[in-house]
Enzyme design. Structure first.
Site, PDB file in Angstrom:
ATOM      1  N   CYS A 148       0.816  -1.478  -0.160  1.00 33.74           N
ATOM      2  CA  CYS A 148       0.174   0.321  -0.316  1.00 33.74           C
ATOM      3  C   CYS A 148       0.901   1.667   0.182  1.00 33.74           C
ATOM      4  CB  CYS A 148      -0.869   0.238   1.238  1.00 33.74           C
ATOM      5  SG  CYS A 148      -0.407  -0.015   3.211  1.00 33.74           S
TER       6      CYS A 148
HETATM    7  N1  LIG Z   1      -4.383  -4.230   5.509  1.00 32.19           N
HETATM    8  C1  LIG Z   1      -3.878  -3.561   4.028  1.00 32.19           C
HETATM    9  O1  LIG Z   1      -4.462  -2.191   4.185  1.00 32.19           O
HETATM   10  C2  LIG Z   1      -2.988  -4.338   3.502  1.00 32.19           C
HETATM   11  C3  LIG Z   1      -2.565  -5.884   3.588  1.00 32.19           C
HETATM   12  N2  LIG Z   1      -1.791  -5.996   2.769  1.00 32.19           N
HETATM   13  C4  LIG Z   1      -1.449  -7.728   2.641  1.00 32.19           C
HETATM   14  O2  LIG Z   1      -2.584  -8.172   2.188  1.00 32.19           O
HETATM   15  C5  LIG Z   1      -2.381  -9.404   3.264  1.00 32.19           C
HETATM   16  C6  LIG Z   1      -3.690  -8.921   3.992  1.00 32.19           C
HETATM   17  O3  LIG Z   1      -3.908  -8.268   5.431  1.00 32.19           O
HETATM   18  P1  LIG Z   1      -4.536  -7.620   5.716  1.00 32.19           P
HETATM   19  O4  LIG Z   1      -6.667  -8.063   4.853  1.00 32.19           O
HETATM   20  O5  LIG Z   1      -5.204  -6.418   6.464  1.00 32.19           O
HETATM   21  O6  LIG Z   1      -5.207  -8.790   7.070  1.00 32.19           O
HETATM   22  P2  LIG Z   1      -5.846  -9.324   7.989  1.00 32.19           P
HETATM   23  O7  LIG Z   1      -5.115  -9.608   9.307  1.00 32.19           O
HETATM   24  O8  LIG Z   1      -7.467  -8.352   8.814  1.00 32.19           O
HETATM   25  O9  LIG Z   1      -6.291 -10.644   7.391  1.00 32.19           O
HETATM   26  C7  LIG Z   1      -5.752 -12.059   7.382  1.00 32.19           C
HETATM   27  C8  LIG Z   1      -6.224 -12.744   6.661  1.00 32.19           C
HETATM   28  O10 LIG Z   1      -5.147 -14.338   6.949  1.00 32.19           O
HETATM   29  C9  LIG Z   1      -6.105 -15.315   7.433  1.00 32.19           C
HETATM   30  N3  LIG Z   1      -4.726 -15.846   8.351  1.00 32.19           N
HETATM   31  C10 LIG Z   1      -4.507 -15.637   9.152  1.00 32.19           C
HETATM   32  N4  LIG Z   1      -4.328 -16.536   9.191  1.00 32.19           N
HETATM   33  C11 LIG Z   1      -3.746 -17.721   8.908  1.00 32.19           C
HETATM   34  C12 LIG Z   1      -3.042 -19.059   8.412  1.00 32.19           C
HETATM   35  N5  LIG Z   1      -2.283 -18.839   9.470  1.00 32.19           N
HETATM   36  N6  LIG Z   1      -3.422 -19.384   7.426  1.00 32.19           N
HETATM   37  C13 LIG Z   1      -4.404 -19.133   6.648  1.00 32.19           C
HETATM   38  N7  LIG Z   1      -5.337 -18.165   6.991  1.00 32.19           N
HETATM   39  C14 LIG Z   1      -4.804 -17.390   7.694  1.00 32.19           C
HETATM   40  C15 LIG Z   1      -7.347 -14.839   7.950  1.00 32.19           C
HETATM   41  O11 LIG Z   1      -8.132 -15.234   8.627  1.00 32.19           O
HETATM   42  P3  LIG Z   1      -8.707 -17.081   9.636  1.00 32.19           P
HETATM   43  O12 LIG Z   1      -7.724 -16.254  10.971  1.00 32.19           O
HETATM   44  O13 LIG Z   1      -9.754 -16.466   9.906  1.00 32.19           O
HETATM   45  O14 LIG Z   1      -8.345 -17.811   9.062  1.00 32.19           O
HETATM   46  C16 LIG Z   1      -7.821 -13.409   7.468  1.00 32.19           C
HETATM   47  O15 LIG Z   1      -8.399 -13.471   6.548  1.00 32.19           O
HETATM   48  C17 LIG Z   1      -1.289  -9.218   4.344  1.00 32.19           C
HETATM   49  O16 LIG Z   1      -0.400 -10.505   3.323  1.00 32.19           O
HETATM   50  C18 LIG Z   1      -0.953  -7.466   3.802  1.00 32.19           C
HETATM   51  O17 LIG Z   1       0.702  -7.847   4.230  1.00 32.19           O
HETATM   52  C19 LIG Z   1      -1.300  -5.524   0.993  1.00 32.19           C
HETATM   53  C20 LIG Z   1      -1.535  -4.052   0.799  1.00 32.19           C
HETATM   54  C21 LIG Z   1      -2.628  -3.148   1.982  1.00 32.19           C
HETATM   55  C1  LIG Z   2       0.199   0.436   9.153  1.00 33.74           C
HETATM   56  C2  LIG Z   2       0.815  -0.826   8.939  1.00 33.74           C
HETATM   57  O1  LIG Z   2       1.561  -1.723   9.582  1.00 33.74           O
HETATM   58  N1  LIG Z   2       1.422  -1.261   7.899  1.00 33.74           N
HETATM   59  C3  LIG Z   2       1.558  -2.304   7.054  1.00 33.74           C
HETATM   60  C4  LIG Z   2       2.279  -2.061   5.509  1.00 33.74           C
HETATM   61  C5  LIG Z   2       0.782  -3.143   4.621  1.00 33.74           C
HETATM   62  C6  LIG Z   2       1.116  -3.903   3.298  1.00 33.74           C
HETATM   63  O2  LIG Z   2       1.060  -3.143   2.401  1.00 33.74           O
HETATM   64  O3  LIG Z   2       1.517  -4.705   4.009  1.00 33.74           O
HETATM   65  P1  LIG Z   2       2.239  -5.692   3.075  1.00 33.74           P
HETATM   66  O4  LIG Z   2       3.266  -4.671   1.865  1.00 33.74           O
HETATM   67  O5  LIG Z   2       3.461  -6.066   3.672  1.00 33.74           O
HETATM   68  O6  LIG Z   2       1.869  -6.711   2.305  1.00 33.74           O
HETATM   69  C7  LIG Z   2       3.214  -2.440   7.375  1.00 33.74           C
HETATM   70  O7  LIG Z   2       3.615  -1.323   7.547  1.00 33.74           O
HETATM   71  O8  LIG Z   2       4.050  -3.525   7.512  1.00 33.74           O
END
Ligand SMILES: NC(=O)C1=CN([C@@H]2O[C@H](COP(=O)(O)OP(=O)(O)OC[C@H]3O[C@@H](n4cnc5c(N)ncnc54)[C@H](OP(=O)(O)O)[C@@H]3O)[C@@H](O)[C@H]2O)C=CC1
Ligand SMILES: CC(=O)N[C@@H](CCC(=O)OP(=O)(O)O)C(=O)O
Length: 329
Positions: A148
């Protein structure tokens, strides 16, 4: 062969998470995508209505059950597109199984696990070129979706990167949804109340991601604040030669002229402008009197242009659709 009236089946691993849920909401509105299955361990056995998207889901869809699918179960399903929305470090188990079973056209990983792997396409669609319809050429096409903050930085720097002297200095502030749903100091409401907190002040992964993908040295200091979603990225630049504001502004307008999801404006952009939208807004370009330095700001929604809607842009391109299909009305 891609047909403009085809529908592709999509599965989401990690649907309980912030990004997984946003993806589900977009897919429900998309003219060429439909949900095949969704997986979450914690919500397994519960109906989709549990995710609270009742305005978007029809009555029948609300009853679809969320499953807890193992990597092999995911791979055995015949699914056109599989999206991995898991915390960093977990994708490989799923990817290995999916590759073995060879049942899907596109895998897209939202995590940072494959951002530096040459077998995977990395794409901020306005900067790196996914050729339309590329999914037909390679099965499965593997796409690593950018981070992000990394998206906000690259969009703010790409149009003028050749003019920059030294490092571009990037000061990012994110809403706490950026830290995901697993409790941590960076998403703890008490810690964040009336507060802004810096972390990983040097060598955050996105520093390397941007420096490599843009081929432009940057330094990056992330911060998290008490709002839920959105990123404000303030970028300070020095130039090799003095620059005029209108030359720089024209560069941005020209670079993004064909890209409707990036908007350029003279005014300073704000997070309020982009929250719940697939847009990045770039603006506030201010140049010093001697033309040697400038500051510019980009804002986007970390869960959309920083993650879920950008993933949909990449899926659209891979399948041969216009990048903004299903994202704008
Ligand atoms: N949040 C953000 O702004 C951004 C996030 N990302 C990336 O996107 C990905 C998802 O982020 P986000 O939605 O914020 O994460 P969350 O922590 O909100 O969600 C993670 C998801 O993964 C599942 N999960 C966790 N551990 C396991 C496991 N061991 N096996 C299977 N499923 C698992 C959880 O569901 P359950 O535990 O029910 O299985 C949940 O649905 C991450 O890699 C993050 O770095 C990228 C850009 C921006
Ligand atoms: C506020 C906050 O904690 N932000 C996350 C960024 C999430 C993201 O972009 O995740 P990946 O690039 O790791 O998929 C961080 O700094 O790690």
């Amino acid at each position: 062969m891609t047909h403009q009236n085809s529908t592709y089946k999509l599965g989401i691993v990690g649907v309980r998470g912030y990004v997984g849920k946003e993806l589900l909401a977009i897919v429900e509105q998309h003219p060429h995508l439909e949900i095949a299955w969704v997986s979450s361990r914690q919500l397994a056995g519960k109906p989709l209505s549990e995710l609270g998207l009742t305005d978007l889901l029809g009555t029948e869809q609300q009853q679809i059950l969320i499953e807890n699918l193992s990597p092999v179960q995911v791979a055995e399903r015949k699914t056109d597109i599989i999206v991995l929305a898991l915390p960093n470090g977990l994708a490989k188990l799923f990817v290995d199984a999916i590759e073995q079973h060879n049942n899907c056209q596109v895998i897209i990983d939202l995590s940072a696990d494959y951002r530096f792997d040459s077998q995977w396409l990395y794409s901020v669609p306005e900067i790196h070129n996914i050729k339309q319809g590329q999914a037909e050429l390679k099965k499965p096409l593997k796409i690593s979706n950018p981070g992000c903050y990394a998206t906000a930085m690259q969009l703010a720097i790409a149009p003028i990167k050749d003019l920059i002297k030294g490092h571009a200095h990037c000061f990012g502030v994110s809403g706490y949804s950026g830290a995901g749903t697993t409790p941590s100091p960076n998403n703890d409401p008490d810690n964040l109340h009336e507060n802004i907190i810096g972390y990983k002040l040097v060598e955050h992964l996105h520093e390397r991601e941007v420096s490599e993908k843009l081929d432009c040295a940057i330094s990056f200091s992330p911060h998290v604040a008490s709002f839920f979603r959105g990123i404000n990225m303030t970028v300070q630049l020095r130039f090799k030669q003095p620059q005029k504001p209108h030359t720089l502004f024209n560069r941005f307008n020209d670079f993004y002229a064909m890209h409707e999801l990036v908007r350029c404006q003279p005014e300073i952009p704000t997070i309020q402008q982009v929250v719940n939208t697939p847009y990045c807004v770039i603006g506030g370009l201010t140049v010093s009197k001697n033309g040697n330095r400038a500051t510019i700001i980009s804002c986007l929604d970390n869960l959309l242009k920083g993650a879920a809607s950008q993933a949909i842009q990449n899926i659209n391109l891979a399948l041969g659709f216009d990048t903004s299909t299903g994202l704008t009305n």
